[in-house]
Design an enzyme around this catalytic site. Structure first.
Site, PDB file in Angstrom:
ATOM      1  N   GLU A 126      -3.726   6.255  18.740  1.00  0.00           N
ATOM      2  CA  GLU A 126      -4.414   5.080  18.193  1.00  0.00           C
ATOM      3  C   GLU A 126      -3.687   3.820  18.660  1.00  0.00           C
ATOM      4  OE1 GLU A 126      -5.358   5.649  14.004  1.00  0.00           O
ATOM      5  OE2 GLU A 126      -5.020   3.521  13.683  1.00  0.00           O
ATOM      6  N   ARG A 146       0.834  -1.209   0.000  1.00  0.00           N
ATOM      7  CA  ARG A 146       0.000   0.000   0.000  1.00  0.00           C
ATOM      8  C   ARG A 146       0.866   1.256   0.000  1.00  0.00           C
ATOM      9  NH1 ARG A 146      -5.215   0.064   1.996  1.00  0.00           N
ATOM     10  NH2 ARG A 146      -4.824   1.869   3.313  1.00  0.00           N
ATOM     11  N   ARG A 158       9.707   5.846  -3.282  1.00  0.00           N
ATOM     12  CA  ARG A 158      10.061   6.796  -4.349  1.00  0.00           C
ATOM     13  C   ARG A 158      11.507   7.236  -4.245  1.00  0.00           C
ATOM     14  NH1 ARG A 158       5.611  10.179  -2.428  1.00  0.00           N
ATOM     15  NH2 ARG A 158       3.734   9.311  -3.390  1.00  0.00           N
ATOM     16  N   ARG A 188      -9.069  -6.883  13.229  1.00  0.00           N
ATOM     17  CA  ARG A 188      -8.154  -6.168  14.103  1.00  0.00           C
ATOM     18  C   ARG A 188      -8.935  -5.030  14.749  1.00  0.00           C
ATOM     19  NH1 ARG A 188      -4.524  -7.309  17.380  1.00  0.00           N
ATOM     20  NH2 ARG A 188      -2.825  -5.812  17.603  1.00  0.00           N
ATOM     21  N   ASP A 246     -10.237   1.089   0.742  1.00  0.00           N
ATOM     22  CA  ASP A 246     -10.191   2.506   1.088  1.00  0.00           C
ATOM     23  C   ASP A 246     -11.559   3.124   0.751  1.00  0.00           C
ATOM     24  OD1 ASP A 246      -7.625   2.845   2.161  1.00  0.00           O
ATOM     25  OD2 ASP A 246      -6.736   2.772   0.171  1.00  0.00           O
ATOM     26  N   TYR A 269      -9.805  -5.009   2.463  1.00  0.00           N
ATOM     27  CA  TYR A 269      -9.070  -3.834   2.962  1.00  0.00           C
ATOM     28  C   TYR A 269      -9.344  -2.670   2.007  1.00  0.00           C
ATOM     29  CZ  TYR A 269      -5.020  -1.724   5.433  1.00  0.00           C
ATOM     30  OH  TYR A 269      -4.190  -0.948   6.204  1.00  0.00           O
ATOM     31  N   ARG A 300      -0.187   5.468  16.060  1.00  0.00           N
ATOM     32  CA  ARG A 300      -0.258   6.799  15.463  1.00  0.00           C
ATOM     33  C   ARG A 300      -0.750   7.812  16.473  1.00  0.00           C
ATOM     34  NH1 ARG A 300      -2.744   4.912   9.598  1.00  0.00           N
ATOM     35  NH2 ARG A 300      -4.372   3.910  10.809  1.00  0.00           N
TER      36      ARG A 300
HETATM   37  P1  FAD Z   1     -18.311   1.199   7.613  1.00  0.00           P
HETATM   38  O1  FAD Z   1     -17.844   2.602   7.618  1.00  0.00           O
HETATM   39  O2  FAD Z   1     -17.739   0.261   8.629  1.00  0.00           O
HETATM   40  O3  FAD Z   1     -19.893   1.224   7.737  1.00  0.00           O
HETATM   41  C1  FAD Z   1     -20.652   0.093   8.069  1.00  0.00           C
HETATM   42  C2  FAD Z   1     -21.779   0.562   8.975  1.00  0.00           C
HETATM   43  O4  FAD Z   1     -22.663  -0.515   9.221  1.00  0.00           O
HETATM   44  C3  FAD Z   1     -21.274   1.044  10.329  1.00  0.00           C
HETATM   45  O5  FAD Z   1     -21.807   2.323  10.612  1.00  0.00           O
HETATM   46  C4  FAD Z   1     -21.792  -0.005  11.299  1.00  0.00           C
HETATM   47  O6  FAD Z   1     -22.106   0.524  12.578  1.00  0.00           O
HETATM   48  C5  FAD Z   1     -23.032  -0.497  10.577  1.00  0.00           C
HETATM   49  N1  FAD Z   1     -23.424  -1.849  10.937  1.00  0.00           N
HETATM   50  C6  FAD Z   1     -22.624  -2.952  10.962  1.00  0.00           C
HETATM   51  N2  FAD Z   1     -23.337  -4.025  11.334  1.00  0.00           N
HETATM   52  C7  FAD Z   1     -24.602  -3.608  11.543  1.00  0.00           C
HETATM   53  C8  FAD Z   1     -25.800  -4.252  11.941  1.00  0.00           C
HETATM   54  N3  FAD Z   1     -25.828  -5.575  12.221  1.00  0.00           N
HETATM   55  N4  FAD Z   1     -26.936  -3.524  12.056  1.00  0.00           N
HETATM   56  C9  FAD Z   1     -26.915  -2.177  11.797  1.00  0.00           C
HETATM   57  N5  FAD Z   1     -25.804  -1.506  11.411  1.00  0.00           N
HETATM   58  C10 FAD Z   1     -24.657  -2.229  11.272  1.00  0.00           C
HETATM   59  N6  FAD Z   1      -9.890   4.916   3.882  1.00  0.00           N
HETATM   60  C11 FAD Z   1      -9.347   5.896   3.118  1.00  0.00           C
HETATM   61  O7  FAD Z   1      -9.697   6.002   1.942  1.00  0.00           O
HETATM   62  N7  FAD Z   1      -8.431   6.790   3.628  1.00  0.00           N
HETATM   63  C12 FAD Z   1      -8.022   6.728   4.920  1.00  0.00           C
HETATM   64  O8  FAD Z   1      -7.201   7.540   5.355  1.00  0.00           O
HETATM   65  C13 FAD Z   1      -8.566   5.700   5.763  1.00  0.00           C
HETATM   66  N8  FAD Z   1      -8.183   5.597   7.041  1.00  0.00           N
HETATM   67  C14 FAD Z   1      -8.723   4.616   7.825  1.00  0.00           C
HETATM   68  C15 FAD Z   1      -8.306   4.544   9.153  1.00  0.00           C
HETATM   69  C16 FAD Z   1      -8.837   3.566   9.984  1.00  0.00           C
HETATM   70  C17 FAD Z   1      -8.385   3.477  11.409  1.00  0.00           C
HETATM   71  C18 FAD Z   1      -9.800   2.643   9.470  1.00  0.00           C
HETATM   72  C19 FAD Z   1     -10.380   1.574  10.348  1.00  0.00           C
HETATM   73  C20 FAD Z   1     -10.206   2.712   8.153  1.00  0.00           C
HETATM   74  C21 FAD Z   1      -9.669   3.697   7.311  1.00  0.00           C
HETATM   75  N9  FAD Z   1     -10.075   3.830   5.981  1.00  0.00           N
HETATM   76  C22 FAD Z   1      -9.520   4.810   5.192  1.00  0.00           C
HETATM   77  C23 FAD Z   1     -11.076   2.910   5.384  1.00  0.00           C
HETATM   78  C24 FAD Z   1     -12.495   3.480   5.432  1.00  0.00           C
HETATM   79  O9  FAD Z   1     -12.868   3.695   6.770  1.00  0.00           O
HETATM   80  C25 FAD Z   1     -13.457   2.474   4.788  1.00  0.00           C
HETATM   81  O10 FAD Z   1     -13.059   2.139   3.490  1.00  0.00           O
HETATM   82  C26 FAD Z   1     -14.916   2.967   4.698  1.00  0.00           C
HETATM   83  O11 FAD Z   1     -15.279   3.814   5.742  1.00  0.00           O
HETATM   84  C27 FAD Z   1     -15.798   1.739   4.685  1.00  0.00           C
HETATM   85  O12 FAD Z   1     -17.158   2.082   4.489  1.00  0.00           O
HETATM   86  P2  FAD Z   1     -18.254   0.949   4.689  1.00  0.00           P
HETATM   87  O13 FAD Z   1     -19.557   1.585   4.428  1.00  0.00           O
HETATM   88  O14 FAD Z   1     -17.878  -0.262   3.911  1.00  0.00           O
HETATM   89  O15 FAD Z   1     -18.085   0.481   6.215  1.00  0.00           O
HETATM   90  N1  UDP Z   2       3.427   0.629   7.831  1.00  0.00           N
HETATM   91  C1  UDP Z   2       4.640   0.576   8.487  1.00  0.00           C
HETATM   92  N2  UDP Z   2       5.160   1.718   9.011  1.00  0.00           N
HETATM   93  C2  UDP Z   2       4.529   2.916   8.918  1.00  0.00           C
HETATM   94  C3  UDP Z   2       3.289   2.971   8.232  1.00  0.00           C
HETATM   95  C4  UDP Z   2       2.754   1.806   7.725  1.00  0.00           C
HETATM   96  O1  UDP Z   2       5.228  -0.493   8.597  1.00  0.00           O
HETATM   97  O2  UDP Z   2       5.057   3.913   9.429  1.00  0.00           O
HETATM   98  C5  UDP Z   2       2.880  -0.636   7.281  1.00  0.00           C
HETATM   99  C6  UDP Z   2       1.954  -1.346   8.265  1.00  0.00           C
HETATM  100  O3  UDP Z   2       2.131  -2.744   8.069  1.00  0.00           O
HETATM  101  C7  UDP Z   2       0.589  -0.923   7.816  1.00  0.00           C
HETATM  102  C8  UDP Z   2       0.771  -0.892   6.301  1.00  0.00           C
HETATM  103  O4  UDP Z   2       2.105  -0.381   6.123  1.00  0.00           O
HETATM  104  O5  UDP Z   2      -0.401  -1.856   8.215  1.00  0.00           O
HETATM  105  C9  UDP Z   2      -0.214  -0.028   5.549  1.00  0.00           C
HETATM  106  O6  UDP Z   2      -0.139   1.288   6.059  1.00  0.00           O
HETATM  107  P1  UDP Z   2      -1.341   2.311   5.908  1.00  0.00           P
HETATM  108  O7  UDP Z   2      -0.876   3.637   6.405  1.00  0.00           O
HETATM  109  O8  UDP Z   2      -1.858   2.216   4.528  1.00  0.00           O
HETATM  110  O9  UDP Z   2      -2.385   1.690   6.940  1.00  0.00           O
HETATM  111  P2  UDP Z   2      -3.878   2.147   7.360  1.00  0.00           P
HETATM  112  O10 UDP Z   2      -3.929   3.642   7.256  1.00  0.00           O
HETATM  113  O11 UDP Z   2      -4.796   1.428   6.430  1.00  0.00           O
HETATM  114  O12 UDP Z   2      -3.971   1.657   8.766  1.00  0.00           O
END
Ligand code: FAD
Ligand code: UDP
Length: 367
Positions: free
Chosen positions: A297, A169, A173, A246, A347, A345, A277
């Protein structure tokens, strides 16, 4: 009777609901949490949007997705450039000439490439796991200082037991470019992600605090079809066994200072510090408030009943998911979509695209 019952108000459910409504369908959204938006939800405090479920930066190379989200909210020009902190030494991310120069004192791309070429000899043949993939991309020094500790905290297991794709991911560069993403478009919604979700769900009935899996009979009877965005194993009452996820724990502090860490995202890459983080939310929107909010986090083992943040896409879980997916394919009148229902996984942009494709196919079929 509604046309669609949408389970989950995250990006997948919200985009589906919006497009279905536009096509003249009636929708009811049920959401387990007490707010809309799933993991993109923000809480506002003193003019700062706190990313409640971890830092969310919208980035995409899909022009269609970028234009789509910009119809609902304007995005700012934020570019994610996290800084890695390894025992107090600071390195730019992703791995680029600034990182290499700080680490080895190299000046030219050629010198950096030679360093890495020498170190990658430690891996023979195709990389078989995350450790081998990381070393073959950036060598042993960066693996030891910036990857191993972070990754093992994040995933709670050895880098040799993790799939290689996770580390791919991150860009590598040989230019002085600290942009964490390679995508063409990037930004944060001005006014926060809630605006995007609220605009998508405008005019659509939502019931908060309702868990579909606990009221399946009565809720299913309300609509012709169901769009399910929750965990796929939970839908089937974990009948084949549980998938692994996780977990995360967030600790947010209000600090009486204007600028705490000088960057929105700082990664702590040594194993000994328990969080991965530290997020200073105001920097996502160039905030100038006199106070600041900082969230640490902490990765955590996931237990049933807690929020499932990441799928663990190793071979065992992937094989179990395939068996659930086969059951899902047999399920009449239920569409499974999003990060938890597809155990991917994803985005945010992947989710928006997937929801758009799904709803278009569905509306086409229904017309
Ligand atoms: P979710 O956002 O999980 O929505 C699912 C919803 O369904 C939730 O509100 C949940 O409460 C609800 N639900 C689940 N089960 C039930 C049930 N049985 N009944 C009623 N409701 C239910 N993506 C990026 O592009 N850039 C980023 O920087 C980025 N950072 C992230 C950082 C973290 C820590 C995490 C965890 C994810 C990150 N993502 C990021 C990914 C991003 O959050 C997801 O791709 C996106 O939000 C997923 O949308 P979704 O609708 O599939 O799921
Ligand atoms: N990662 C790492 N060091 C860093 C940042 C990321 O080793 O400083 C690795 C780690 O395994 C992580 C993966 O790269 O799970 C993907 O990172 P990303 O920032 O895309 O993770 P997310 O934002 O989805 O948690």
């Amino acid at each position: 009777m509604y046309d669609y019952l949408i389970v989950g108000s995250g990006l997948f459910g919200s985009v589906f609901a919006h497009e279905a409504k536009e096509a003249g369908k009636t929708c009811l959204v049920v959401e387990r949490r007490s707010h809309l938006g799933g993991n993109v939800y923000c809480e506002e405090k003193e003019g700062i949007h706190i990313h409640k479920y971890g830092a969310h930066i919208f980035h995409t190379s899909f022009r269609e997705v970028w234009e789509y989200v910009n119809r609902f909210v304007e995005f700012n020009h934020y570019v994610n450039s996290p800084v890695a902190n390894y025992k107090g030494e600071l390195y730019n991310l992703p791995f680029n000439m600034n990182t290499f120069s700080k680490l080895w004192g190299v000046v030219t791309p050629k010198e950096a490439q030679e360093r890495i070429a020498g170190q990658r000899l430690a891996v023979k043949g195709e990389p078989k796991n995350l450790e081998e993939q990381a070393i073959s991309l950036v060598g042993t020094d960066i693996y030891q200082k910036l990857i191993k500790g972070y990754t093992e905290k994040q995933w709670g297991r050895d880098c040799r037991e993790l799939p290689a794709f996770i580390i791919k991911r991150l860009p590598v560069r040989y230019t002085f470019d600290n942009n964490y993403f390679n995508d063409r478009y990037q930004g944060i919604p001005i006014g926060g992600y809630n605006r995007l979700i609220e605009a998508l769900l405008e005019g659509i009935e939502v019931r908060l605090g309702v868990d579909f899996n606990e009221h399946r009979g009565e809720l299913s009877a309300l609509a012709e079809k169901i769009v399910y965005t929750g965990a796929i194993d939970a839908y089937f009452d974990n009948s084949l066994g549980r998938l692994e996820y996780r977990g995360l724990r967030f600790e947010t502090e209000r600090l009486e200072e204007e600028n705490h860490q000088g960057v929105a995202v700082m990664n702590f890459t040594e194993r000994e510090i328990p969080y991965t983080r530290s997020i200073e939310h105001k920097h996502f929107e160039f905030g100038t408030q006199p106070v600041t909010y900082v969230t640490k986090e902490y990765p955590a083992d996931w237990r049933p009943g807690e929020e499932a943040y990441y799928p663990v896409n190793d071979a065992r879980n992937q094989a179990l998911y395939e068996r659930y997916a086969a059951m899902a394919a047999e399920e009449k009148n239920v569409i499974f979509g999003g990060r938890l229902a597809e155990y991917k996984y994803y985005d945010m942009d992947d989710v928006v695209l997937s929801a758009l494709q799904t709803v278009r196919k569905e509306m086409g079929a229904g017309l």
